[in-house]
Design a protein around this motif. Structure first.
Motif, PDB file in Angstrom:
ATOM      1  N   ASP A   1       0.831  -1.208   0.000  1.00 31.24           N
ATOM      2  CA  ASP A   1       0.000   0.000   0.000  1.00 31.24           C
ATOM      3  C   ASP A   1       0.864   1.256   0.000  1.00 31.24           C
ATOM      4  N   TYR A   2       1.999   1.203   0.693  1.00 41.40           N
ATOM      5  CA  TYR A   2       2.918   2.345   0.668  1.00 41.40           C
ATOM      6  C   TYR A   2       3.351   2.654  -0.761  1.00 41.40           C
ATOM      7  N   LEU A   3       3.718   1.612  -1.490  1.00 34.76           N
ATOM      8  CA  LEU A   3       4.182   1.816  -2.866  1.00 34.76           C
ATOM      9  C   LEU A   3       3.056   2.339  -3.749  1.00 34.76           C
ATOM     10  N   SER A   4       1.847   1.831  -3.542  1.00 38.72           N
ATOM     11  CA  SER A   4       0.703   2.301  -4.328  1.00 38.72           C
ATOM     12  C   SER A   4       0.418   3.774  -4.044  1.00 38.72           C
ATOM     13  N   VAL A   5       0.494   4.175  -2.784  1.00 36.48           N
ATOM     14  CA  VAL A   5       0.225   5.568  -2.420  1.00 36.48           C
ATOM     15  C   VAL A   5       1.310   6.484  -2.965  1.00 36.48           C
ATOM     16  N   THR A   6       2.566   6.055  -2.911  1.00 36.30           N
ATOM     17  CA  THR A   6       3.644   6.895  -3.440  1.00 36.30           C
ATOM     18  C   THR A   6       3.484   7.117  -4.944  1.00 36.30           C
ATOM     19  N   ASP A   7       3.007   6.098  -5.657  1.00 36.10           N
ATOM     20  CA  ASP A   7       2.766   6.288  -7.094  1.00 36.10           C
ATOM     21  C   ASP A   7       1.674   7.323  -7.333  1.00 36.10           C
ATOM     22  N   SER A   8       0.631   7.305  -6.515  1.00 36.01           N
ATOM     23  CA  SER A   8      -0.451   8.287  -6.670  1.00 36.01           C
ATOM     24  C   SER A   8       0.013   9.692  -6.285  1.00 36.01           C
ATOM     25  N   VAL A   9       0.814   9.786  -5.231  1.00 35.25           N
ATOM     26  CA  VAL A   9       1.332  11.091  -4.811  1.00 35.25           C
ATOM     27  C   VAL A   9       2.245  11.662  -5.892  1.00 35.25           C
ATOM     28  N   GLN A  10       2.990  10.799  -6.575  1.00 33.02           N
ATOM     29  CA  GLN A  10       3.865  11.270  -7.639  1.00 33.02           C
ATOM     30  C   GLN A  10       3.064  11.962  -8.742  1.00 33.02           C
ATOM     31  N   ALA A  11       1.869  11.464  -9.027  1.00 32.22           N
ATOM     32  CA  ALA A  11       1.029  12.113 -10.037  1.00 32.22           C
ATOM     33  C   ALA A  11       0.656  13.529  -9.607  1.00 32.22           C
ATOM     34  N   ASP A  12       0.353  13.728  -8.327  1.00 35.41           N
ATOM     35  CA  ASP A  12       0.056  15.075  -7.830  1.00 35.41           C
ATOM     36  C   ASP A  12       1.277  15.981  -7.923  1.00 35.41           C
ATOM     37  N   ILE A  13       2.439  15.437  -7.593  1.00 35.40           N
ATOM     38  CA  ILE A  13       3.671  16.239  -7.663  1.00 35.40           C
ATOM     39  C   ILE A  13       3.969  16.624  -9.106  1.00 35.40           C
ATOM     40  N   ASP A  14       3.764  15.697 -10.021  1.00 36.15           N
ATOM     41  CA  ASP A  14       3.994  16.007 -11.442  1.00 36.15           C
ATOM     42  C   ASP A  14       3.061  17.120 -11.920  1.00 36.15           C
ATOM     43  N   GLN A  15       1.808  17.095 -11.446  1.00 37.57           N
ATOM     44  CA  GLN A  15       0.860  18.132 -11.845  1.00 37.57           C
ATOM     45  C   GLN A  15       1.275  19.493 -11.302  1.00 37.57           C
ATOM     46  N   VAL A  16       1.704  19.529 -10.045  1.00 31.63           N
ATOM     47  CA  VAL A  16       2.160  20.788  -9.451  1.00 31.63           C
ATOM     48  C   VAL A  16       3.404  21.299 -10.179  1.00 31.63           C
ATOM     49  N   GLU A  17       4.305  20.384 -10.514  1.00 33.66           N
ATOM     50  CA  GLU A  17       5.524  20.781 -11.231  1.00 33.66           C
ATOM     51  C   GLU A  17       5.174  21.375 -12.597  1.00 33.66           C
ATOM     52  N   THR A  18       4.224  20.761 -13.294  1.00 35.54           N
ATOM     53  CA  THR A  18       3.801  21.278 -14.591  1.00 35.54           C
ATOM     54  C   THR A  18       3.204  22.672 -14.470  1.00 35.54           C
ATOM     55  N   ASP A  19       2.386  22.880 -13.439  1.00 34.46           N
ATOM     56  CA  ASP A  19       1.758  24.184 -13.246  1.00 34.46           C
ATOM     57  C   ASP A  19       2.782  25.255 -12.893  1.00 34.46           C
ATOM     58  N   VAL A  20       3.774  24.902 -12.086  1.00 33.34           N
ATOM     59  CA  VAL A  20       4.774  25.892 -11.663  1.00 33.34           C
ATOM     60  C   VAL A  20       5.622  26.340 -12.839  1.00 33.34           C
ATOM     61  N   PHE A  21       5.959  25.417 -13.727  1.00 28.85           N
ATOM     62  CA  PHE A  21       6.830  25.756 -14.844  1.00 28.85           C
ATOM     63  C   PHE A  21       6.047  26.118 -16.099  1.00 28.85           C
ATOM     64  N   ALA A  22       4.757  26.354 -15.956  1.00 24.91           N
ATOM     65  CA  ALA A  22       3.962  26.831 -17.080  1.00 24.91           C
ATOM     66  C   ALA A  22       4.254  28.314 -17.328  1.00 24.91           C
ATOM     67  N   GLU A  23       3.597  28.866 -18.337  1.00 23.32           N
ATOM     68  CA  GLU A  23       3.876  30.256 -18.722  1.00 23.32           C
ATOM     69  C   GLU A  23       3.558  31.224 -17.590  1.00 23.32           C
ATOM     70  N   ASN A  24       2.477  30.999 -16.895  1.00 29.35           N
ATOM     71  CA  ASN A  24       2.102  31.844 -15.764  1.00 29.35           C
ATOM     72  C   ASN A  24       2.371  31.136 -14.444  1.00 29.35           C
ATOM     73  N   GLY A  25       3.504  30.447 -14.368  1.00 25.05           N
ATOM     74  CA  GLY A  25       3.825  29.670 -13.174  1.00 25.05           C
ATOM     75  C   GLY A  25       3.973  30.503 -11.920  1.00 25.05           C
ATOM     76  N   ALA A  26       4.360  31.774 -12.066  1.00 23.58           N
ATOM     77  CA  ALA A  26       4.529  32.632 -10.891  1.00 23.58           C
ATOM     78  C   ALA A  26       3.201  32.872 -10.183  1.00 23.58           C
ATOM     79  N   ARG A  27       2.091  32.695 -10.895  1.00 18.57           N
ATOM     80  CA  ARG A  27       0.779  32.909 -10.286  1.00 18.57           C
ATOM     81  C   ARG A  27       0.197  31.632  -9.687  1.00 18.57           C
TER      82      ARG A  27
END
Length: 375
Positions: free
Chosen positions: A203-229
């Motif tokens: 279950d730990y491994l399954s949860v870490t995989d799901s959390v990674q998807a959230d981190i990837d989404q946040v990373e994409t938003d931060v480095f987008a054109e309006n990432g400062a906002r």
């Protein structure tokens, strides 16, 4: 007197004589089948009571006392009793029946324990933190990402008692999976302990995989054109939830190492090899969490740097426009002074000339700032 009250009267429950004493007390009232948790005389916290012999499930007949007595008379097989958030009163009779240590019983009832493994005489007491990923459509600064619970396991020579706390972590599917593998289940209570540990770590491994998807989404938003906002609260929320996950995973390393290496009577060498495999999986989860923490720190620093750069760009634009406005302000300020003898004051083309000079100067400044990227 209730069944739990009868059980609390027993002393020396490890002996068959003690069990017979409880049985005589219990016969004063009609028996209730423990296989149905809603009708359990020990309380509604009892989820399941199952007996296994040679890896096969044996039907439960009578009450818990008779079941344990039969298992101990045959000296073969074991009882698996599952409970969910029992109270002190509900657990007291069971604790006396299986001769559980009061400190372990207190930990099992109160919960909120760190992952650990402790030995009390011939009984092994293990605590596992369970985790569950909370589904959400959009991650916000208040989204719950990880939900935690606990599973306490008492392991003896002829019994396994699991005490579960939390809204998730049901062991029903795990029980069915074990029953489909009689060869593994025939290895005794230690096999159940290994299966629970393996289930929790998976279950730990399954949860870490799901959390990674959230981190990837946040990373994409931060480095987008309006990432400062982008909302920095989401990053902090992920870090808080990751800390909750870290508290569940990291402390389990030492208990698994003890189960895999230290000689224990209830955990044979054959089962210890399986715990080493679980320890390897836990190491992978720990490495993922550590990398997530570093990645979130980098994302947060990058976001703060973007905010700083955006603020600097705004200040440069404000400064450039202030410089452009300063030229007409200065000229108009000079000609706004009330002196009689000012140059070109009465010249017919003085006004158009001043307007032209101001326009040319402002245009030159604007093009210069534009060319240097200030505007």
């Amino acid at each position: 007197m209730s069944m739990a009250g009868n059980l609390r009267k027993v002393t020396g429950l490890g002996r068959v004589g003690g069990l017979r004493k409880v049985a005589r007390l219990a016969r004063r009232r009609p028996r209730v089948d423990l296989s149905h948790h809603a009708r359990s005389p020990l309380g509604s916290s009892v989820v399941k009571c199952v007996t296994y012999q040679d890896g096969a499930r044996v039907p439960v007949a009578g009450d818990l006392v008779d079941t344990v007595e039969r298992v101990r008379k045959k000296e073969d097989g074991f009882v698996w009793l599952g409970l969910h958030e029992p109270t002190n009163d509900e657990f007291a009779g069971i604790a006396e029946l299986f001769d559980l240590h009061p400190l372990a019983v207190e930990d099992a009832v109160e919960a909120h324990q760190r992952p650990k493994v402790e030995r009390y005489g011939e009984t092994l007491f293990a605590v596992f933190k369970t985790v569950c990923y909370v589904e959400h459509e959009t991650l916000t600064a208040t989204s719950e990402v990880v939900d935690t619970g606990e599973i306490m396991v008492f392991v003896g020579a002829d019994f396994v008692i699991t005490v579960r706390h939390g809204r998730h972590g049901s062991l029903g599917p795990l029980r069915e999976e074990l029953e489909s593998n009689p060869r593994q289940l025939a290895k005794g209570p230690a096999a159940v302990l290994h299966a629970i540990a393996d289930h929790v770590v998976d279950d730990y491994l399954s949860v870490t995989d799901s959390v990674q998807a959230d981190i990837d989404q946040v990373e994409t938003d931060v480095f987008a054109e309006n990432g400062a906002r982008a909302d920095p609260g989401r990053i902090y929320q992920l870090k808080r939830e990751l800390l909750e996950l870290k508290r569940a995973v990291v402390p389990l390393s030492r208990p698994l190492e003890e189960l895999a290496t230290r000689p224990m009577r209830v955990v044979g060498p054959e089962i210890q090899a399986y715990f080493r495999d679980v320890s390897d999986h836990l190491l992978r989860a720990k490495e993922q969490i550590a990398s997530f923490d570093e990645l979130l720190n980098s994302i947060l620093q990058a976001h703060l740097a973007q905010v700083t750069v955006a603020q600097n760009e705004d200040m440069r634009k404000i400064t450039a426009w202030a410089a452009v406005i300063a030229v007409p302000t200065m000229v108009c300020g000079v000609y706004g002074m009330n002196f009689d003898h000012m140059p070109e004051l009465h010249w017919r083309f003085g006004y158009p000339l001043v307007i032209g000079v101001i326009s040319v100067a402002c245009l030159a400044l604007y093009r210069g700032f534009r060319r240097n990227g200030w505007l």
